[in-house]
Design a protein around this motif. Structure first.
Motif, PDB file in Angstrom:
ATOM      1  N   THR A   1       0.833  -1.207   0.000  1.00  0.00           N
ATOM      2  CA  THR A   1       0.000   0.000   0.000  1.00  0.00           C
ATOM      3  C   THR A   1       0.868   1.258   0.000  1.00  0.00           C
ATOM      4  O   THR A   1       1.885   1.320   0.706  1.00  0.00           O
ATOM      5  CB  THR A   1      -0.924   0.032   1.228  1.00  0.00           C
ATOM      6  OG1 THR A   1      -1.811  -1.084   1.171  1.00  0.00           O
ATOM      7  CG2 THR A   1      -1.740   1.318   1.286  1.00  0.00           C
ATOM      8  N   ILE A   2       0.437   2.241  -0.800  1.00  0.00           N
ATOM      9  CA  ILE A   2       0.993   3.596  -0.732  1.00  0.00           C
ATOM     10  C   ILE A   2      -0.111   4.481  -0.168  1.00  0.00           C
ATOM     11  O   ILE A   2      -1.187   4.587  -0.761  1.00  0.00           O
ATOM     12  CB  ILE A   2       1.438   4.108  -2.111  1.00  0.00           C
ATOM     13  CG1 ILE A   2       2.556   3.229  -2.665  1.00  0.00           C
ATOM     14  CG2 ILE A   2       1.905   5.560  -2.019  1.00  0.00           C
ATOM     15  CD1 ILE A   2       2.976   3.594  -4.077  1.00  0.00           C
ATOM     16  N   ALA A   3       0.135   5.085   0.998  1.00  0.00           N
ATOM     17  CA  ALA A   3      -0.867   5.933   1.667  1.00  0.00           C
ATOM     18  C   ALA A   3      -0.436   7.388   1.564  1.00  0.00           C
ATOM     19  O   ALA A   3       0.725   7.721   1.854  1.00  0.00           O
ATOM     20  CB  ALA A   3      -1.029   5.532   3.124  1.00  0.00           C
TER      21      ALA A   3
ATOM     22  N   ASP B   1      -7.288  18.424   2.228  1.00  0.00           N
ATOM     23  CA  ASP B   1      -7.991  18.705   0.968  1.00  0.00           C
ATOM     24  C   ASP B   1      -9.481  18.489   1.203  1.00  0.00           C
ATOM     25  O   ASP B   1      -9.922  17.366   1.443  1.00  0.00           O
ATOM     26  CB  ASP B   1      -7.485  17.770  -0.131  1.00  0.00           C
ATOM     27  CG  ASP B   1      -8.038  18.141  -1.506  1.00  0.00           C
ATOM     28  OD1 ASP B   1      -9.128  18.739  -1.572  1.00  0.00           O
ATOM     29  OD2 ASP B   1      -7.387  17.821  -2.517  1.00  0.00           O
ATOM     30  N   PRO B   2     -10.298  19.570   1.134  1.00  0.00           N
ATOM     31  CA  PRO B   2     -11.729  19.419   1.426  1.00  0.00           C
ATOM     32  C   PRO B   2     -12.442  18.462   0.479  1.00  0.00           C
ATOM     33  O   PRO B   2     -13.474  17.893   0.819  1.00  0.00           O
ATOM     34  CB  PRO B   2     -12.274  20.847   1.287  1.00  0.00           C
ATOM     35  CG  PRO B   2     -11.259  21.590   0.481  1.00  0.00           C
ATOM     36  CD  PRO B   2      -9.945  20.962   0.795  1.00  0.00           C
ATOM     37  N   ALA B   3     -11.893  18.257  -0.718  1.00  0.00           N
ATOM     38  CA  ALA B   3     -12.525  17.338  -1.666  1.00  0.00           C
ATOM     39  C   ALA B   3     -12.275  15.888  -1.291  1.00  0.00           C
ATOM     40  O   ALA B   3     -12.981  14.994  -1.757  1.00  0.00           O
ATOM     41  CB  ALA B   3     -12.004  17.604  -3.080  1.00  0.00           C
ATOM     42  N   VAL B   4     -11.259  15.613  -0.442  1.00  0.00           N
ATOM     43  CA  VAL B   4     -10.921  14.253  -0.048  1.00  0.00           C
ATOM     44  C   VAL B   4     -11.169  14.058   1.442  1.00  0.00           C
ATOM     45  O   VAL B   4     -11.953  13.211   1.856  1.00  0.00           O
ATOM     46  CB  VAL B   4      -9.447  13.924  -0.393  1.00  0.00           C
ATOM     47  CG1 VAL B   4      -9.110  12.493   0.028  1.00  0.00           C
ATOM     48  CG2 VAL B   4      -9.196  14.112  -1.881  1.00  0.00           C
ATOM     49  N   GLY B   5     -10.491  14.860   2.259  1.00  0.00           N
ATOM     50  CA  GLY B   5     -10.712  14.823   3.703  1.00  0.00           C
ATOM     51  C   GLY B   5     -10.303  13.528   4.367  1.00  0.00           C
ATOM     52  O   GLY B   5     -10.961  13.073   5.304  1.00  0.00           O
ATOM     53  N   GLY B   6      -9.225  12.901   3.891  1.00  0.00           N
ATOM     54  CA  GLY B   6      -8.783  11.656   4.512  1.00  0.00           C
ATOM     55  C   GLY B   6      -7.464  11.196   3.941  1.00  0.00           C
ATOM     56  O   GLY B   6      -6.778  11.918   3.215  1.00  0.00           O
ATOM     57  N   VAL B   7      -7.089   9.967   4.282  1.00  0.00           N
ATOM     58  CA  VAL B   7      -5.857   9.354   3.794  1.00  0.00           C
ATOM     59  C   VAL B   7      -6.209   8.448   2.620  1.00  0.00           C
ATOM     60  O   VAL B   7      -7.031   7.538   2.759  1.00  0.00           O
ATOM     61  CB  VAL B   7      -5.162   8.546   4.915  1.00  0.00           C
ATOM     62  CG1 VAL B   7      -3.916   7.857   4.370  1.00  0.00           C
ATOM     63  CG2 VAL B   7      -4.810   9.453   6.087  1.00  0.00           C
ATOM     64  N   VAL B   8      -5.615   8.722   1.461  1.00  0.00           N
ATOM     65  CA  VAL B   8      -5.877   7.925   0.268  1.00  0.00           C
ATOM     66  C   VAL B   8      -4.912   6.740   0.259  1.00  0.00           C
ATOM     67  O   VAL B   8      -3.699   6.913   0.252  1.00  0.00           O
ATOM     68  CB  VAL B   8      -5.708   8.758  -1.013  1.00  0.00           C
ATOM     69  CG1 VAL B   8      -5.936   7.888  -2.244  1.00  0.00           C
ATOM     70  CG2 VAL B   8      -6.676   9.927  -1.013  1.00  0.00           C
ATOM     71  N   ALA B   9      -5.481   5.529   0.269  1.00  0.00           N
ATOM     72  CA  ALA B   9      -4.673   4.306   0.269  1.00  0.00           C
ATOM     73  C   ALA B   9      -4.805   3.619  -1.089  1.00  0.00           C
ATOM     74  O   ALA B   9      -5.902   3.247  -1.501  1.00  0.00           O
ATOM     75  CB  ALA B   9      -5.128   3.368   1.378  1.00  0.00           C
ATOM     76  N   ASN B  10      -3.676   3.499  -1.779  1.00  0.00           N
ATOM     77  CA  ASN B  10      -3.633   2.825  -3.072  1.00  0.00           C
ATOM     78  C   ASN B  10      -2.937   1.490  -2.864  1.00  0.00           C
ATOM     79  O   ASN B  10      -1.726   1.435  -2.643  1.00  0.00           O
ATOM     80  CB  ASN B  10      -2.871   3.689  -4.087  1.00  0.00           C
ATOM     81  CG  ASN B  10      -2.994   3.163  -5.495  1.00  0.00           C
ATOM     82  OD1 ASN B  10      -2.895   1.973  -5.716  1.00  0.00           O
ATOM     83  ND2 ASN B  10      -3.197   4.062  -6.445  1.00  0.00           N
ATOM     84  N   SER B  11      -3.707   0.398  -2.924  1.00  0.00           N
ATOM     85  CA  SER B  11      -3.176  -0.933  -2.595  1.00  0.00           C
ATOM     86  C   SER B  11      -3.173  -1.826  -3.822  1.00  0.00           C
ATOM     87  O   SER B  11      -4.064  -1.746  -4.669  1.00  0.00           O
ATOM     88  CB  SER B  11      -4.016  -1.582  -1.488  1.00  0.00           C
ATOM     89  OG  SER B  11      -4.046  -0.763  -0.328  1.00  0.00           O
ATOM     90  N   ARG B  12      -2.144  -2.692  -3.894  1.00  0.00           N
ATOM     91  CA  ARG B  12      -2.030  -3.618  -5.019  1.00  0.00           C
ATOM     92  C   ARG B  12      -1.859  -5.042  -4.484  1.00  0.00           C
ATOM     93  O   ARG B  12      -1.062  -5.289  -3.583  1.00  0.00           O
ATOM     94  CB  ARG B  12      -0.860  -3.236  -5.902  1.00  0.00           C
ATOM     95  CG  ARG B  12      -0.678  -4.129  -7.131  1.00  0.00           C
ATOM     96  CD  ARG B  12       0.451  -3.635  -8.009  1.00  0.00           C
ATOM     97  NE  ARG B  12       0.069  -2.410  -8.664  1.00  0.00           N
ATOM     98  CZ  ARG B  12      -0.567  -2.326  -9.828  1.00  0.00           C
ATOM     99  NH1 ARG B  12      -0.904  -3.449 -10.457  1.00  0.00           N
ATOM    100  NH2 ARG B  12      -0.870  -1.165 -10.360  1.00  0.00           N
ATOM    101  N   ASP B  13      -2.608  -5.968  -5.064  1.00  0.00           N
ATOM    102  CA  ASP B  13      -2.523  -7.379  -4.680  1.00  0.00           C
ATOM    103  C   ASP B  13      -1.279  -7.993  -5.343  1.00  0.00           C
ATOM    104  O   ASP B  13      -1.177  -8.041  -6.570  1.00  0.00           O
ATOM    105  CB  ASP B  13      -3.784  -8.103  -5.140  1.00  0.00           C
ATOM    106  CG  ASP B  13      -3.813  -9.565  -4.707  1.00  0.00           C
ATOM    107  OD1 ASP B  13      -2.811 -10.029  -4.133  1.00  0.00           O
ATOM    108  OD2 ASP B  13      -4.828 -10.234  -4.950  1.00  0.00           O
ATOM    109  N   ILE B  14      -0.325  -8.472  -4.512  1.00  0.00           N
ATOM    110  CA  ILE B  14       0.902  -9.064  -5.052  1.00  0.00           C
ATOM    111  C   ILE B  14       1.023 -10.525  -4.625  1.00  0.00           C
ATOM    112  O   ILE B  14       2.128 -11.083  -4.578  1.00  0.00           O
ATOM    113  CB  ILE B  14       2.145  -8.273  -4.594  1.00  0.00           C
ATOM    114  CG1 ILE B  14       2.244  -8.279  -3.062  1.00  0.00           C
ATOM    115  CG2 ILE B  14       2.118  -6.857  -5.134  1.00  0.00           C
ATOM    116  CD1 ILE B  14       3.582  -7.767  -2.564  1.00  0.00           C
TER     117      ILE B  14
END
Length: 468
Positions: A355-357, A363-376
């Protein structure tokens, strides 16, 4: 009236006309008074003045006209009276400030004429309170100034038309928007730059507009150079009798940006919902706020099922502490990258993911931690298989080296003895050793060599079988 006529009136009974004029003074609905131009003293006053100014008749007759003026207006009054003193006949008119008994100020229109009372020059004054009129006039002027400011400085095109749709006035924004000079636009019909759909007849549309139908919406506007822009068209009929207003806002650029945004949103949706990565938004405690549609094909879990739940509950207990410690650093570092860890899927099995967090809580449009995860998982399993294979080859190589050592050392001893005995027999010099003994030694060395060869073959077969 002059002095001679005044004396004549005192010696005889007043005629009907004099009574009528006296009644016009006493019963006039507008305030009136007569004052002595030398002493400023008020000689007579009507009932309307008593009502309007608040002084009693007796108070009026005991005061001068200066008492009706604010202190700042007294020099103006003195100047006006000095002019009256210089003339025998004079009608004057002007707007002045007067004050009532209660101190309230008002604007009055003064109209006056010179008269003579008992041989003394006096002035008959008619006072009309125009305070409300002046206030409304000022309000009207302010309203006109505001409209002019809006008309001249707004970025929207404002066009005023007559009943035929011909332009009677327009602002600078219209010139800039349409590319015409203002003089070119005056008098032309708005039909010349308003492009209606082919099925719509302008005369019918305009007639309906004059009858009260609303004319607005997005329309194509033709500029002088022939190019088209998209305008938000709003109109109002009969802002004044026979005068109609049309306001046009150029929305060409905003519509293009909106189209670009929609295209970008479609691309983002395709990446998030149909991509190979799992996109999620978490709060700072690790609770899911949003999960992409790719969650189901990747993990076998419906996205809505995860929303509101904590991500660490799905992480393998052996990996949870390390991932949590790294996640807490998101407050200090905008982005973190995890080592591979195990995440339970919808079937109860653990999948390996990385995961890259990225911290986007500000950012008011997001308002959180974006987690981009890849199944390996597949890659991890292949790496594990490769590691097992490498270990097997290592062990095989060890055994092969052992066989090679056997070949180079164990085989050499009996082979050397055989070669020496054969050489003795060939030379015929056995150094007193009987031939039978030499043949026996050859036989034992051959047997030993055979045993070694068998062992080598056995080990080679075992290595081959293990590899298979």
């Amino acid at each position: 009236m002059n002095t001679a006529r005044q004396e004549e009136f005192e010696d005889r009974t007043p005629v009907a006309s004099e009574i009528m004029y006296h009644d016009l003074f006493a019963l006039n609905p507008q305030p009136m008074w007569v004052y002595d131009v030398e002493t400023y003293g008020i000689l007579d006053v009507n009932q309307a003045a008593v009502r309007h100014y608040g002084f009693t008749r007796e108070e009026f007759l005991g005061m001068t006209i200066l008492a009706l003026r604010p202190e700042t207006e007294i020099p103006v009054t003195l100047e006006a009276v000095s002019i009256v003193r210089k003339h025998e006949q004079l009608f004057s008119s002007g707007v002045y400030k007067h004050c009532k008994k209660n101190g309230a100020l008002m604007d009055v229109l003064i109209q006056s004429n010179i008269v003579y009372v008992n041989g003394r020059k006096a002035e008959l004054v008619l006072a009309t309170d125009i305070t409300s009129w002046i206030a409304s006039e000022q309000e009207r002027r302010m309203s006109e100034e505001k409209f002019k400011a809006i008309f001249d400085h707004t970025t929207d095109a404002i066009v005023l038309c007559d009943d035929n749709g011909c332009c009677t006035d327009l602002n600078e924004a219209t010139r800039r928007m349409l590319g015409y000079e203002i003089s070119d636009l005056r008098g032309i019909c708005i039909e010349d730059f308003l492009q209606l759909p082919q099925e719509m007849d302008f005369n019918v549309v305009w007639k309906n507009f004059l009858n009260g139908e609303i004319l607005n919406g997005l329309m194509k506007i033709r500029r002088k150079d022939g190019t088209l822009i998209t305008g938000s068209f709003n109109s109002k009929s009969n802002i004044l009798p026979g005068l109609h207003m049309c306001v046009i806002t150029d929305v060409t650029e905003s519509l293009e940006k909106k189209r670009e945004l929609m295209a970008s949103e479609r691309r983002f949706k395709a990446l998030v919902q149909e991509g190979a990565d799992l996109i999620a938004i978490l709060d700072e405690q690790g609770n899911y706020q949003f999960v992409s549609e790719s969650c189901y094909p990747i993990l076998g879990i419906e996205p809505g099922f995860l929303v509101g739940k904590n991500a660490f509950d799905w992480i393998h207990p052996d990996d949870r502490e390390a991932v949590l410690a790294l996640f807490l650093k998101i407050r200090e570092h905008r982005q973190i990258r995890t080592e591979p860890f195990r995440f339970k899927d919808g079937f109860g099995k653990y999948r390996w993911i990385v995961t890259i967090a990225t911290n986007m809580t500000d950012d008011p449009a997001v308002g959180g931690v974006v987690a981009n995860s890849r199944d390996i998982t597949d890659a991890v399993e292949k790496a594990r298989d490769l590691e097992v294979s490498n270990e097997r080859y290592r062990q095989q190589n060890e055994r092969l080296r052992e066989i090679a050592w056997t070949q180079s050392h164990v085989v050499r001893a009996p082979l050397t003895r055989l070669m020496g005995l054969v050489e003795l027999l060939q030379s015929g010099d056995t150094a007193g050793m009987p031939v039978e003994m030499a043949l026996g030694l050859i036989k034992s060395s051959a047997d030993e060599l055979d045993e070694v060869i068998r062992e080598i073959v056995s080990k080679a077969d075992k290595v081959q079988n293990d590899d298979e």
